[in-house]
Design an enzyme around this catalytic site. Structure first.
Site, short mmCIF file in Angstrom:
data_model
loop_
_atom_site.label_atom_id
_atom_site.label_comp_id
_atom_site.label_asym_id
_atom_site.label_seq_id
_atom_site.Cartn_x
_atom_site.Cartn_y
_atom_site.Cartn_z
N GLU A 1 9.57 104.47 -30.59
CA GLU A 1 9.26 104.10 -29.29
C GLU A 1 9.99 104.19 -28.77
O GLU A 1 10.03 103.47 -27.90
CB GLU A 1 9.37 102.89 -29.96
CG GLU A 1 8.62 102.68 -31.78
CD GLU A 1 8.55 101.12 -32.34
OE1 GLU A 1 9.13 100.48 -30.93
OE2 GLU A 1 8.24 101.04 -32.86
N HIS B 1 14.25 101.97 -27.69
CA HIS B 1 13.97 101.35 -26.42
C HIS B 1 15.36 101.52 -25.54
O HIS B 1 16.62 100.86 -26.47
CB HIS B 1 14.02 99.96 -27.23
CG HIS B 1 12.16 100.46 -28.15
ND1 HIS B 1 11.37 100.57 -26.89
CD2 HIS B 1 12.10 99.49 -28.71
CE1 HIS B 1 10.29 100.57 -27.72
NE2 HIS B 1 10.56 99.93 -28.99
N GLU C 1 12.19 97.27 -39.02
CA GLU C 1 13.21 96.08 -38.40
C GLU C 1 13.52 95.15 -39.77
O GLU C 1 14.00 94.43 -39.46
CB GLU C 1 12.44 95.24 -37.57
CG GLU C 1 12.33 96.55 -36.72
CD GLU C 1 11.19 96.32 -34.71
OE1 GLU C 1 11.93 94.80 -34.76
OE2 GLU C 1 10.89 97.17 -34.40
N ASN D 1 12.02 102.11 -40.18
CA ASN D 1 12.06 102.63 -38.73
C ASN D 1 12.67 100.78 -38.21
O ASN D 1 12.47 100.17 -38.55
CB ASN D 1 10.47 102.08 -38.03
CG ASN D 1 10.13 102.16 -36.65
OD1 ASN D 1 11.44 103.38 -36.15
ND2 ASN D 1 9.41 102.06 -36.22
N ASP E 1 11.73 104.41 -25.16
CA ASP E 1 11.31 104.30 -23.28
C ASP E 1 12.58 104.27 -22.75
O ASP E 1 13.58 103.66 -23.65
CB ASP E 1 10.38 103.27 -23.16
CG ASP E 1 10.54 101.74 -24.46
OD1 ASP E 1 12.12 101.53 -24.63
OD2 ASP E 1 9.77 100.65 -24.03
O1 9MR Z 1 4.67 97.20 -28.07
C1 9MR Z 1 4.40 96.54 -28.45
C2 9MR Z 1 4.18 94.68 -27.80
O2 9MR Z 1 2.67 95.06 -27.40
C3 9MR Z 1 3.68 94.37 -28.57
O3 9MR Z 1 3.20 92.94 -28.05
C4 9MR Z 1 4.91 93.68 -29.24
C5 9MR Z 1 5.11 91.95 -30.24
O4 9MR Z 1 6.09 92.26 -30.93
O5 9MR Z 1 5.43 94.65 -30.05
C6 9MR Z 1 5.50 95.73 -28.84
O6 9MR Z 1 5.89 97.03 -30.01
C7 9MR Z 1 6.93 96.79 -30.94
C8 9MR Z 1 7.32 97.85 -32.14
O7 9MR Z 1 5.71 96.91 -32.93
C9 9MR Z 1 8.41 97.72 -33.27
N1 9MR Z 1 9.49 98.02 -32.20
C10 9MR Z 1 9.52 96.52 -31.25
C11 9MR Z 1 8.35 96.85 -29.92
C12 9MR Z 1 8.40 96.78 -28.49
O8 9MR Z 1 8.78 95.19 -28.77
#
Ligand code: 9MR
Length: 475
Positions: free
Chosen positions: A278, A249, A171, A213, A280
């Site tokens: 990722e 997402h 990101e 990513n 969903d």
């Molecule tokens: O699913 C993850 C969640 O449990 C955490 O609180 C969050 C914190 O930033 O990160 C989520 O996963 C993220 C991933 O690491 C990077 N891309 C976005 C995902 C969803 O926010």
């Protein structure tokens, strides 16, 4: 990243409103039509992972260490998925809570569970502006750059040989139309922080694929154009990058883009793999099911879209549970989206089942062409082609062996490495010699090929293997 930040990043798309909705409805209708017309595959997997594997791909999920004691969760995990990503446990705050004091306890629980169940592990994520430990958040300049590089080196070294692909940088590009980098403490250490991270990761674990990513890059837009330009530049300058992860997402505000497949394909055309990392999709019922099928079909239509990871198992496991975005309901029952995903997987062309390299070695990539239905020209015997993934000082070679019209009961591939190059390890074959003239023989499980069938083996080496020409003989 929050749901809102995704939504903010997609405002431009939302503004195109009714026209987009019409197009989506039309595409949705097409998808339904296609699903009805699917001919049953000769080889229909009964789980997501098995079906994906029949097509030379993986199907994975994000896993949370604290759910590994939930038997409903682990039953689905180990039945359906052949790849896992630690949802939070490999992030910087989790693995290096104090500077230079590393804690792998929770990440190890996930890695050990995966290895015990024959699943590959995606590493997520080495360098990211978010989820940094407090000590790093307060750093800047050279001290932060060095701390980040040390983190990348230490974590990738610790897991060396156990990770199929790392999200090296996560990101790093800004949302909105600017097409630039996201401001962050890492970005302020200098624009070259991303390539520095990739180089450190390659040096620490040369066998892992290295991915960039991001989210909101799933269709062609200013942000994905900026990532594209970076990947193009990295490939041109030999910065080690092997794959691009598309988080995917989706929800009503951020729908599956109409040019999703075209966008994945243009990255593949730069010479990298693409992975859906990722996935969903908020929603329910047929609409959600059709959207999942669209994503899966897009990936399967691209030979170097090597796998799909959903971001959790049950809706209740999701980071945005209220949107019920996953394939299983809160009780662990399969949803319509599960069925459409499995059907879409089963509708893809089966390939030769990939030969699994020793854990942690680069997974075999799906073939760029489907296995021929008739034996290839060239008569009996066998043929071999090479695909090289090179970086300064090293390479991974993937060799594809295809049987001629008589099939094989064993094969050998010979090649000559340029001076200065040497094989350091081999998977799915046994090597004789390590420099100069080298011969590779099949191992017990991949010597027997029917006419026209293929298998892959690989080796890693130091130096350069540019120009090698493998020749295959049956034995
Ligand atoms: O699913 C993850 C969640 O449990 C955490 O609180 C969050 C914190 O930033 O990160 C989520 O996963 C993220 C991933 O690491 C990077 N891309 C976005 C995902 C969803 O926010």
């Amino acid at each position: 990243m929050s749901v809102n930040s995704i939504r903010r990043g997609r405002q431009a798309a939302v503004r195109s409103g009714p026209r987009l909705a019409l197009v989506l409805t039309a595409v949705g209708a097409l998808v339904v039509g296609t699903m009805i017309a699917f001919t049953p595959s000769a080889s229909a997997g009964t789980t997501l992972g098995a079906s994906a594997a029949e097509r030379g791909r993986y199907f994975g999920t994000a896993v949370a260490a604290n759910k590994l004691s939930d038997s409903v969760y682990t039953t689905i995990l180990n039945r359906e998925f052949n790849s896992v990503t630690a949802e939070n446990e490999m992030k910087w705050d989790a693995t290096e809570p104090s500077q230079n004091q590393f804690n792998y306890a929770n990440a190890d629980r996930i890695v050990n569970s995966a290895r015990a169940n024959g699943q590959q592990v995606r590493g997520h994520a080495l360098a990211w502006h978010s989820q940094q430990p407090g000590w790093a958040q307060n750093m800047s300049g050279t001290a932060l750059r060095n701390a980040m590089l040390n983190h990348v080196t230490q974590v990738a070294t610790y897991y060396r040989g156990k990770i199929s692909a790392w999200d090296v940088v996560n990101e790093a590009f800004a949302d909105g139309g600017g097409g630039g980098r996201r401001d962050s403490n890492l970005q302020r250490t200098g624009n070259d922080w991303i390539e520095a991270a990739f180089r450190a990761a390659r040096a620490a674990d040369p066998g892992a694929k290295l991915c960039y990513n991001d989210y909101n890059t799933d269709g062609q837009n200013a942000k994905s154009n900026a990532v594209y330009a970076m990947v193009q530049d990295f490939r041109a300058r030999g910065v080690p990058i092997d794959c691009v992860g598309f988080q995917s997402h989706f929800n009503a505000q951020s729908p599956v883009p109409n040019d999703y497949q075209a966008n994945l394909q243009r990255f593949v055309n730069l010479g990298v793999e693409v992975q859906i990392t990722e996935l969903d999709i908020e929603g329910s019922g047929t609409t959600q099911a059709n959207n999942y099928a669209r994503v899966v079909s897009a990936c399967l239509a691209i030979s170097r879209c090597t796998g799909i990871t959903v971001w959790g198992i049950r809706d209740t496991d999701s980071w945005r549970a209220s949107g019920t975005p996953l394939l299983f309901d809160g009780s662990g029952n399969k949803k319509a989206a599960y069925t459409s995903t499995l059907n879409a997987l089963n509708s893809g062309n089966p390939t030769q089942p990939p030969t699994t390299p020793p854990t942690g070695q680069p997974p075999t990539t799906p073939p760029t062409t489907r296995p021929p239905t008739t034996p290839p020209p060239g008569g009996a015997g066998c043929s071999a082609t090479v695909s090289l993934n090179s970086w300064t000082g090293g390479f991974v070679a993937t060799i594809r062996v295809t049987a001629g019209s008589s099939g094989t009961t064993g094969w050998a591939v010979s090649l000559t490495l340029p001076s200065g190059a040497a094989v350091t390890n081999t998977w799915n074959a046994t090597a004789s010699g390590s420099s100069g003239s080298v011969q590779f023989r099949n191992v017990s499980y991949n010597g027997r090929l029917n006419a026209g069938q293929s298998t892959e083996f690989g080796f890693q080496g130091t130096g350069s293997a540019t120009g090698i020409t493998p020749t295959c003989t049956v034995s």
